[in-house]
Design a protein around this motif. Structure first.
Motif, PDB file in Angstrom:
ATOM      1  N   GLU A   1      40.546   1.129  51.502  1.00 35.32           N
ATOM      2  CA  GLU A   1      39.869   0.679  50.281  1.00 35.32           C
ATOM      3  C   GLU A   1      38.846   1.709  49.809  1.00 35.32           C
ATOM      4  O   GLU A   1      38.675   1.933  48.616  1.00 35.32           O
ATOM      5  CB  GLU A   1      39.188  -0.672  50.524  1.00 35.32           C
ATOM      6  CG  GLU A   1      38.665  -1.306  49.241  1.00 35.32           C
ATOM      7  CD  GLU A   1      38.082  -2.691  49.471  1.00 35.32           C
ATOM      8  OE1 GLU A   1      37.540  -3.256  48.510  1.00 35.32           O
ATOM      9  OE2 GLU A   1      38.168  -3.196  50.610  1.00 35.32           O
ATOM     10  N   PHE A   2      38.180   2.345  50.779  1.00 36.23           N
ATOM     11  CA  PHE A   2      37.198   3.353  50.400  1.00 36.23           C
ATOM     12  C   PHE A   2      37.891   4.575  49.785  1.00 36.23           C
ATOM     13  O   PHE A   2      37.379   5.191  48.850  1.00 36.23           O
ATOM     14  CB  PHE A   2      36.376   3.785  51.620  1.00 36.23           C
ATOM     15  CG  PHE A   2      35.260   4.723  51.272  1.00 36.23           C
ATOM     16  CD1 PHE A   2      34.069   4.238  50.756  1.00 36.23           C
ATOM     17  CD2 PHE A   2      35.411   6.094  51.428  1.00 36.23           C
ATOM     18  CE1 PHE A   2      33.042   5.104  50.417  1.00 36.23           C
ATOM     19  CE2 PHE A   2      34.390   6.956  51.090  1.00 36.23           C
ATOM     20  CZ  PHE A   2      33.199   6.468  50.584  1.00 36.23           C
ATOM     21  N   GLU A   3      39.073   4.911  50.330  1.00 35.71           N
ATOM     22  CA  GLU A   3      39.838   6.027  49.768  1.00 35.71           C
ATOM     23  C   GLU A   3      40.233   5.718  48.326  1.00 35.71           C
ATOM     24  O   GLU A   3      40.211   6.596  47.454  1.00 35.71           O
ATOM     25  CB  GLU A   3      41.081   6.278  50.626  1.00 35.71           C
ATOM     26  CG  GLU A   3      41.932   7.454  50.160  1.00 35.71           C
ATOM     27  CD  GLU A   3      41.173   8.764  50.130  1.00 35.71           C
ATOM     28  OE1 GLU A   3      41.478   9.611  49.260  1.00 35.71           O
ATOM     29  OE2 GLU A   3      40.251   8.940  50.962  1.00 35.71           O
ATOM     30  N   LYS A   4      40.568   4.454  48.075  1.00 36.81           N
ATOM     31  CA  LYS A   4      40.898   4.033  46.718  1.00 36.81           C
ATOM     32  C   LYS A   4      39.688   4.216  45.800  1.00 36.81           C
ATOM     33  O   LYS A   4      39.812   4.701  44.664  1.00 36.81           O
ATOM     34  CB  LYS A   4      41.335   2.563  46.740  1.00 36.81           C
ATOM     35  CG  LYS A   4      41.603   1.957  45.365  1.00 36.81           C
ATOM     36  CD  LYS A   4      42.758   2.646  44.653  1.00 36.81           C
ATOM     37  CE  LYS A   4      43.078   1.968  43.335  1.00 36.81           C
ATOM     38  NZ  LYS A   4      44.135   2.667  42.577  1.00 36.81           N
ATOM     39  N   ALA A   5      38.519   3.848  46.289  1.00 34.00           N
ATOM     40  CA  ALA A   5      37.292   4.002  45.500  1.00 34.00           C
ATOM     41  C   ALA A   5      37.018   5.474  45.211  1.00 34.00           C
ATOM     42  O   ALA A   5      36.606   5.842  44.106  1.00 34.00           O
ATOM     43  CB  ALA A   5      36.114   3.386  46.247  1.00 34.00           C
ATOM     44  N   ARG A   6      37.282   6.323  46.192  1.00 32.31           N
ATOM     45  CA  ARG A   6      37.074   7.756  46.001  1.00 32.31           C
ATOM     46  C   ARG A   6      38.010   8.295  44.907  1.00 32.31           C
ATOM     47  O   ARG A   6      37.607   9.100  44.060  1.00 32.31           O
ATOM     48  CB  ARG A   6      37.311   8.488  47.322  1.00 32.31           C
ATOM     49  CG  ARG A   6      36.721   9.903  47.347  1.00 32.31           C
ATOM     50  CD  ARG A   6      37.332  10.721  48.480  1.00 32.31           C
ATOM     51  NE  ARG A   6      37.299  10.030  49.746  1.00 32.31           N
ATOM     52  CZ  ARG A   6      36.283  10.077  50.616  1.00 32.31           C
ATOM     53  NH1 ARG A   6      35.202  10.757  50.315  1.00 32.31           N
ATOM     54  NH2 ARG A   6      36.361   9.433  51.764  1.00 32.31           N
ATOM     55  N   GLN A   7      39.268   7.840  44.944  1.00 31.72           N
ATOM     56  CA  GLN A   7      40.232   8.282  43.936  1.00 31.72           C
ATOM     57  C   GLN A   7      39.806   7.830  42.536  1.00 31.72           C
ATOM     58  O   GLN A   7      39.904   8.585  41.563  1.00 31.72           O
ATOM     59  CB  GLN A   7      41.617   7.728  44.265  1.00 31.72           C
ATOM     60  CG  GLN A   7      42.253   8.353  45.502  1.00 31.72           C
ATOM     61  CD  GLN A   7      43.569   7.683  45.871  1.00 31.72           C
ATOM     62  OE1 GLN A   7      44.012   6.742  45.197  1.00 31.72           O
ATOM     63  NE2 GLN A   7      44.202   8.162  46.940  1.00 31.72           N
ATOM     64  N   LEU A   8      39.331   6.588  42.455  1.00 30.68           N
ATOM     65  CA  LEU A   8      38.881   6.070  41.160  1.00 30.68           C
ATOM     66  C   LEU A   8      37.715   6.898  40.616  1.00 30.68           C
ATOM     67  O   LEU A   8      37.658   7.201  39.417  1.00 30.68           O
ATOM     68  CB  LEU A   8      38.468   4.603  41.292  1.00 30.68           C
ATOM     69  CG  LEU A   8      39.610   3.593  41.457  1.00 30.68           C
ATOM     70  CD1 LEU A   8      39.057   2.212  41.785  1.00 30.68           C
ATOM     71  CD2 LEU A   8      40.461   3.529  40.182  1.00 30.68           C
ATOM     72  N   LYS A   9      36.805   7.259  41.490  1.00 29.69           N
ATOM     73  CA  LYS A   9      35.662   8.066  41.051  1.00 29.69           C
ATOM     74  C   LYS A   9      36.123   9.435  40.559  1.00 29.69           C
ATOM     75  O   LYS A   9      35.607   9.959  39.565  1.00 29.69           O
ATOM     76  CB  LYS A   9      34.657   8.229  42.199  1.00 29.69           C
ATOM     77  CG  LYS A   9      33.906   6.946  42.531  1.00 29.69           C
ATOM     78  CD  LYS A   9      32.882   7.147  43.624  1.00 29.69           C
ATOM     79  CE  LYS A   9      31.700   7.939  43.125  1.00 29.69           C
ATOM     80  NZ  LYS A   9      30.630   8.036  44.145  1.00 29.69           N
TER      81      LYS A   9
END
Length: 432
Positions: free
Chosen positions: A230-238
């Motif tokens: 989930e954190f990797e997803k947040a990083r991609q979104l940023k």
């Protein structure tokens, strides 16, 4: 205790130095006992001298009355008699001062006696200073009374001096013992401060270790969080948001460049409007402001009327532009009138803004992103707490270091005072 009794017993011609080791915890009791013994030893001498002083005071009071009742010698002139009367009154008044101010204490404490002696000597000196001339005048008129008063004052002074001499050595010992008692209290006070300081430092270290442990746990939680999907997803979104923001910035820069060739013309139009030389309509004034502050937003509006007025002002020469500048500005106005160019920029910017909003909404919906921020804030709090506690430890450690210097000095002074009373070989043993 035989050694102490010898020390405070009858004074020898030459005092011997005795070796004695005093336990610090017992020293206060020993000093109090010896001080009490010394006080009791001196009380009889004080009492006896008080009797002599009272007798001398009573005698002076009697002599005062005799002086006031006395008749001057014969064959004295009126002027001499008058002068003698005024000086006799002065002497009598000062003798009354002695009687009023010198109240012999009921308590026979040597320390009170010493204080009484100092006060009495001060009063006596004042009286003698005040009556020296008057005593000379009354000597001629009242010779017998003069002689008696002189003798009475001398007897009072002798009685006071006898009081002092009888307690002087004992008072010195009592004062020395009091110095020891004060020194003991000072050492105890510093020891207590040192104990409290050491406890504070220990408690601070505990707080530091607790904060350090919490920081370590927060860092571990943060590391686990950053490794989850989930954190990797947040990083991609940023990263995607940054890309979109870059595209938006590019479009806004392009919109700004569209108006760059018109900057001089627009600036002069604004200046003339400010000076009311050529006033703009409220609508055109708002568009001009939008062009200067946010060109990308300006092109989303209907700027045809503004461009038409700008064209007329350029062509009429009202703006005072050179021919080359006019030609360049008019060409750029033609570009701005091309709806395809403007619409393309507006549409692209709108699409990117919508995309950014969608990405932000998706990012904000990820709880892990907020959780990361919470953990980071928590870690920062623990880190700051460690810094603050560390500063407090440094400060308190310096204070403890200074207290160690203070207690060394206090112990040294105490030992000197002990040796002054108990002999140069006396020592003090402190519990470890």
């Amino acid at each position: 205790m035989k050694f102490i009794e010898r020390l405070f017993g009858k004074k020898q011609e030459k005092e011997e130095s005795h070796s004695a080791v005093f336990e610090f915890r017992e020293l206060a009791t020993i000093v109090a006992e010896e001080s009490g013994k010394q006080i009791e030893k001196l009380k009889p001498a004080v009492d006896g001298n008080y009797v002599s002083i009272k007798t001398a005071l009573e005698e002076l009071e009697k002599l005062k009355e005799e002086l006031l009742a006395a008749e001057p010698i014969e064959n004295v002139s009126k002027r001499g008699e008058k002068l003698g009367d005024s000086n006799r009154d002065n002497v009598a008044n000062n003798l009354k001062i002695i009687n009023d101010k010198l109240k012999v204490p009921e308590d026979t404490s040597p320390l009170n006696a010493s204080e009484f002696y100092n006060d009495a000597k001060s009063v006596l000196k004042t009286v003698l200073d005040n009556t020296s001339r008057s005593l000379m005048y009354i000597k001629a008129l009242y010779p017998q009374e003069h002689q008696k008063i002189n003798n009475g004052l001398a007897e009072l002074e002798d009685a006071l001096d006898e009081l002092y001499s009888s307690i002087m050595q004992g008072i010195k010992k009592i004062e020395d013992l009091n110095k020891i008692a004060s020194g003991i209290e000072e050492v105890k006070g510093i020891e207590e401060e040192m104990d409290n300081s050491a406890k504070k430092i220990q408690e601070m270290h505990s707080r530091y270790d607790a904060a350090k442990e919490k920081l370590s746990k927060a860092d571990s939680r943060l590391a686990e969080l950053e490794n989850c999907a989930e954190f990797e997803k947040a990083r991609q979104l940023k990263d995607e948001i940054k890309t979109v923001e870059s595209d938006i910035s590019g479009i806004e820069a392009e919109a700004r460049r569209l108006f760059t060739p018109l900057s001089k013309a627009i600036s002069r139009m604004e200046k003339q409007d400010d000076n009311e030389r050529c006033v703009l309509s409220p609508e055109n004034r708002a568009i001009l402001k939008s062009i200067k502050e946010e060109p990308a937003a300006a092109i989303e509006q209907d700027i045809d009327l503004f461009l038409a007025e700008l064209t007329n002002r350029i062509e009429s020469g009202e703006l005072g532009l050179k021919d080359q500048m006019c030609e360049k500005a008019l060409k750029q106005i033609d570009v701005l009138n091309d709806k395809k160019v403007i619409s393309s920029l507006v549409e692209h910017r709108k699409e990117h803004l919508e995309e950014k909003d969608e990405l932000l909404a998706e990012l904000n919906n990820l709880s892990i992103y907020q959780e990361k921020e919470d953990i980071e804030k928590e870690a920062e709090k623990y880190s700051q707490s460690m810094k603050d506690v560390n500063n407090d430890i440094d400060s308190e450690s310096k204070r403890l270091y200074n207290l160690k210097d203070d207690i060394d000095m206090a112990k040294s002074t105490l030992l000197s005072n002990v040796r002054a009373v108990f002999g140069e070989e006396a020592e003090i043993k402190y519990c470890e």
